[in-house]
Design a protein around this motif. Structure first.
Motif, PDB file in Angstrom:
ATOM      1  N   SER A   2      25.550  65.375  40.382  1.00 42.34           N
ATOM      2  CA  SER A   2      24.854  65.058  39.162  1.00 42.34           C
ATOM      3  C   SER A   2      23.884  66.350  39.231  1.00 42.34           C
ATOM      4  CB  SER A   2      24.461  63.891  38.997  1.00 42.34           C
ATOM      5  OG  SER A   2      23.540  63.663  37.968  1.00 42.34           O
ATOM      6  N   CYS A   3      23.714  67.091  38.577  1.00 46.61           N
ATOM      7  CA  CYS A   3      22.613  68.114  38.481  1.00 46.61           C
ATOM      8  C   CYS A   3      21.633  67.959  37.587  1.00 46.61           C
ATOM      9  CB  CYS A   3      23.240  69.695  37.948  1.00 46.61           C
ATOM     10  SG  CYS A   3      24.397  70.105  39.117  1.00 46.61           S
ATOM     11  N   THR A   4      20.207  68.531  37.958  1.00 49.77           N
ATOM     12  CA  THR A   4      19.299  68.655  37.101  1.00 49.77           C
ATOM     13  C   THR A   4      18.959  69.842  36.868  1.00 49.77           C
ATOM     14  OG1 THR A   4      18.218  66.555  37.803  1.00 49.77           O
ATOM     15  CG2 THR A   4      16.596  68.156  36.672  1.00 49.77           C
ATOM     16  N   ILE A   5      19.155  70.375  35.561  1.00 54.11           N
ATOM     17  CA  ILE A   5      18.912  71.725  35.230  1.00 54.11           C
ATOM     18  C   ILE A   5      17.422  72.007  34.861  1.00 54.11           C
ATOM     19  CG2 ILE A   5      19.419  74.035  34.133  1.00 54.11           C
ATOM     20  CD1 ILE A   5      21.696  72.749  35.950  1.00 54.11           C
ATOM     21  N   ARG A   6      16.538  72.793  35.357  1.00 52.12           N
ATOM     22  CA  ARG A   6      15.138  73.184  34.997  1.00 52.12           C
ATOM     23  C   ARG A   6      14.845  74.543  35.232  1.00 52.12           C
ATOM     24  NH1 ARG A   6      12.801  74.104  39.629  1.00 52.12           N
ATOM     25  NH2 ARG A   6      13.443  73.058  41.691  1.00 52.12           N
ATOM     26  N   ALA A   7      13.687  74.899  34.669  1.00 53.38           N
ATOM     27  CA  ALA A   7      13.111  76.142  34.900  1.00 53.38           C
ATOM     28  C   ALA A   7      12.801  76.338  36.449  1.00 53.38           C
ATOM     29  CB  ALA A   7      11.910  76.353  34.128  1.00 53.38           C
ATOM     30  N   ALA A   8      12.886  77.657  36.804  1.00 53.04           N
ATOM     31  CA  ALA A   8      12.252  77.959  38.229  1.00 53.04           C
ATOM     32  C   ALA A   8      10.889  77.679  38.220  1.00 53.04           C
ATOM     33  CB  ALA A   8      12.908  79.211  38.579  1.00 53.04           C
ATOM     34  N   LEU A   9      10.539  77.281  39.439  1.00 49.89           N
ATOM     35  CA  LEU A   9       9.195  77.072  39.713  1.00 49.89           C
ATOM     36  C   LEU A   9       8.585  77.799  40.871  1.00 49.89           C
ATOM     37  CD1 LEU A   9       9.251  73.192  39.515  1.00 49.89           C
ATOM     38  CD2 LEU A   9       8.350  74.428  37.908  1.00 49.89           C
ATOM     39  N   PRO A  10       7.317  78.044  41.165  1.00 49.97           N
ATOM     40  CA  PRO A  10       6.757  79.080  42.225  1.00 49.97           C
ATOM     41  C   PRO A  10       7.178  78.384  43.514  1.00 49.97           C
ATOM     42  CG  PRO A  10       5.098  78.687  40.635  1.00 49.97           C
ATOM     43  CD  PRO A  10       6.234  77.858  40.074  1.00 49.97           C
ATOM     44  N   GLN A  60      17.520  69.382  46.159  1.00 53.85           N
ATOM     45  CA  GLN A  60      18.170  70.910  46.662  1.00 53.85           C
ATOM     46  C   GLN A  60      18.701  71.882  45.492  1.00 53.85           C
ATOM     47  OE1 GLN A  60      17.991  72.015  49.861  1.00 53.85           O
ATOM     48  NE2 GLN A  60      18.693  73.972  48.865  1.00 53.85           N
ATOM     49  N   VAL A  61      18.168  73.084  45.627  1.00 54.81           N
ATOM     50  CA  VAL A  61      18.744  73.879  44.279  1.00 54.81           C
ATOM     51  C   VAL A  61      19.797  74.690  44.927  1.00 54.81           C
ATOM     52  CG1 VAL A  61      18.225  76.311  43.179  1.00 54.81           C
ATOM     53  CG2 VAL A  61      16.420  74.309  43.607  1.00 54.81           C
ATOM     54  N   TYR A  62      21.068  74.601  44.060  1.00 55.72           N
ATOM     55  CA  TYR A  62      22.477  75.161  44.692  1.00 55.72           C
ATOM     56  C   TYR A  62      22.625  76.332  43.691  1.00 55.72           C
ATOM     57  CZ  TYR A  62      23.158  71.135  47.679  1.00 55.72           C
ATOM     58  OH  TYR A  62      22.867  70.334  48.741  1.00 55.72           O
ATOM     59  N   GLY A  63      21.955  76.604  42.761  1.00 56.95           N
ATOM     60  CA  GLY A  63      22.353  77.740  41.990  1.00 56.95           C
ATOM     61  C   GLY A  63      21.325  77.993  40.658  1.00 56.95           C
ATOM     62  N   ALA A  90      29.313  76.575  48.908  1.00 58.41           N
ATOM     63  CA  ALA A  90      29.433  75.077  49.203  1.00 58.41           C
ATOM     64  C   ALA A  90      29.579  74.193  48.072  1.00 58.41           C
ATOM     65  CB  ALA A  90      28.443  74.605  50.301  1.00 58.41           C
ATOM     66  N   ALA A  91      28.954  74.612  47.030  1.00 58.92           N
ATOM     67  CA  ALA A  91      28.594  73.736  45.922  1.00 58.92           C
ATOM     68  C   ALA A  91      29.576  74.042  44.825  1.00 58.92           C
ATOM     69  CB  ALA A  91      27.305  73.793  45.569  1.00 58.92           C
ATOM     70  N   ARG A  92      30.372  75.288  45.128  1.00 61.61           N
ATOM     71  CA  ARG A  92      31.153  75.544  43.936  1.00 61.61           C
ATOM     72  C   ARG A  92      32.360  74.439  43.601  1.00 61.61           C
ATOM     73  NH1 ARG A  92      31.356  81.918  45.836  1.00 61.61           N
ATOM     74  NH2 ARG A  92      29.164  82.090  45.283  1.00 61.61           N
ATOM     75  N   GLY A  93      32.838  74.141  42.648  1.00 66.84           N
ATOM     76  CA  GLY A  93      33.917  73.252  42.355  1.00 66.84           C
ATOM     77  C   GLY A  93      33.540  71.904  41.893  1.00 66.84           C
ATOM     78  N   HIS A  94      31.873  71.815  41.966  1.00 63.85           N
ATOM     79  CA  HIS A  94      31.472  70.504  41.986  1.00 63.85           C
ATOM     80  C   HIS A  94      30.855  70.227  40.713  1.00 63.85           C
ATOM     81  CE1 HIS A  94      32.662  69.109  46.128  1.00 63.85           C
ATOM     82  NE2 HIS A  94      32.465  70.506  46.342  1.00 63.85           N
ATOM     83  N   GLY A  95      30.865  71.316  39.811  1.00 63.32           N
ATOM     84  CA  GLY A  95      30.042  70.739  38.452  1.00 63.32           C
ATOM     85  C   GLY A  95      28.906  71.718  38.238  1.00 63.32           C
ATOM     86  N   VAL A  96      28.366  72.336  39.107  1.00 62.06           N
ATOM     87  CA  VAL A  96      27.011  72.994  39.215  1.00 62.06           C
ATOM     88  C   VAL A  96      27.152  74.171  38.054  1.00 62.06           C
ATOM     89  CG1 VAL A  96      25.158  74.090  40.666  1.00 62.06           C
ATOM     90  CG2 VAL A  96      26.527  72.573  41.459  1.00 62.06           C
ATOM     91  N   GLY A  97      28.188  74.979  38.234  1.00 59.33           N
ATOM     92  CA  GLY A  97      28.116  76.311  37.390  1.00 59.33           C
ATOM     93  C   GLY A  97      28.387  75.333  35.898  1.00 59.33           C
ATOM     94  N   THR A  98      29.338  74.628  35.565  1.00 57.31           N
ATOM     95  CA  THR A  98      29.210  74.077  34.495  1.00 57.31           C
ATOM     96  C   THR A  98      28.164  73.457  33.848  1.00 57.31           C
ATOM     97  OG1 THR A  98      31.821  73.452  35.069  1.00 57.31           O
ATOM     98  CG2 THR A  98      30.504  72.083  33.254  1.00 57.31           C
ATOM     99  N   ALA A  99      27.282  72.811  34.827  1.00 59.19           N
ATOM    100  CA  ALA A  99      25.995  72.118  34.226  1.00 59.19           C
ATOM    101  C   ALA A  99      25.167  73.367  33.719  1.00 59.19           C
ATOM    102  CB  ALA A  99      25.513  71.398  35.320  1.00 59.19           C
ATOM    103  N   LEU A 100      25.168  74.374  34.482  1.00 62.82           N
ATOM    104  CA  LEU A 100      24.339  75.488  34.214  1.00 62.82           C
ATOM    105  C   LEU A 100      24.709  76.166  32.592  1.00 62.82           C
ATOM    106  CD1 LEU A 100      24.053  77.340  37.529  1.00 62.82           C
ATOM    107  CD2 LEU A 100      22.078  76.622  36.069  1.00 62.82           C
TER     108      LEU A 100
END
Length: 148
Positions: A2-10, A60-63, A90-100
């Motif tokens: 379950s990903c949270t997509i957010r703007a990059a922070l400092p 943890q940021v994965y992508g 390691a996170a590929r195939g788990h929906g991270v790219g799809t979420a982005l």
């Protein structure tokens, strides 16, 4: 995942740099440190057209996805160019790219961009399997003229 997509922070800088190295390594390129530093500064600059969203799972940021929203001559609305998309192996195939990509598609609707577009290498089969779920590749051929 379950990903949270957010703007990059400092505070994402160290992780982003690690992911960025992985992305550049994947494409077999080495960029000067000044380019990486300038890219990070543009990501954080609210007046820059470059934006970066990250995919976070359990803190943890994965992508990431780097985009440029710009005007164009074929529509009255701005368009969004997805320049870079990277997910840790390691996170590929788990929906991270799809979420982005889903986040970007939703942003396109919310912001009124006429289209979202990107490219990848023809032999990048793993990425193309993901991308083909969103749209089919068109028949355009890219040409590049470099200053140097």
């Amino acid at each position: 995942m379950s990903c949270t997509i957010r703007a990059a922070l400092p505070s994402d800088e160290a992780t982003w740099r690690q992911l960025w190295r992985g992305y550049c390594d994947f494409y077999g390129t080495q960029l000067p440190e000044e380019v990486t530093n300038r890219t990070w500064k543009r990501i954080l600059d609210p007046d820059s057209q470059v934006m970066c969203v990250v995919a976070e799972v359990d803190g943890q940021v994965y992508g990431f996805a780097h985009c440029v929203v710009h005007e164009n001559t074929w529509e009255t609305q701005a368009v969004c160019y997805l320049e870079d998309l990277y997910v840790t192996p390691a996170a590929r195939g788990h929906g991270v790219g799809t979420a982005l990509l889903e986040w970007l598609r939703n942003a396109m609707r919310a912001e009124g961009w006429a289209r979202l577009y990107w490219m990848t290498k023809a032999d990048n089969a793993e990425a193309r399997r993901l991308y083909d779920r969103f749209t089919q590749a068109d028949d355009f051929v890219r040409y590049v003229v470099r200053l140097k």
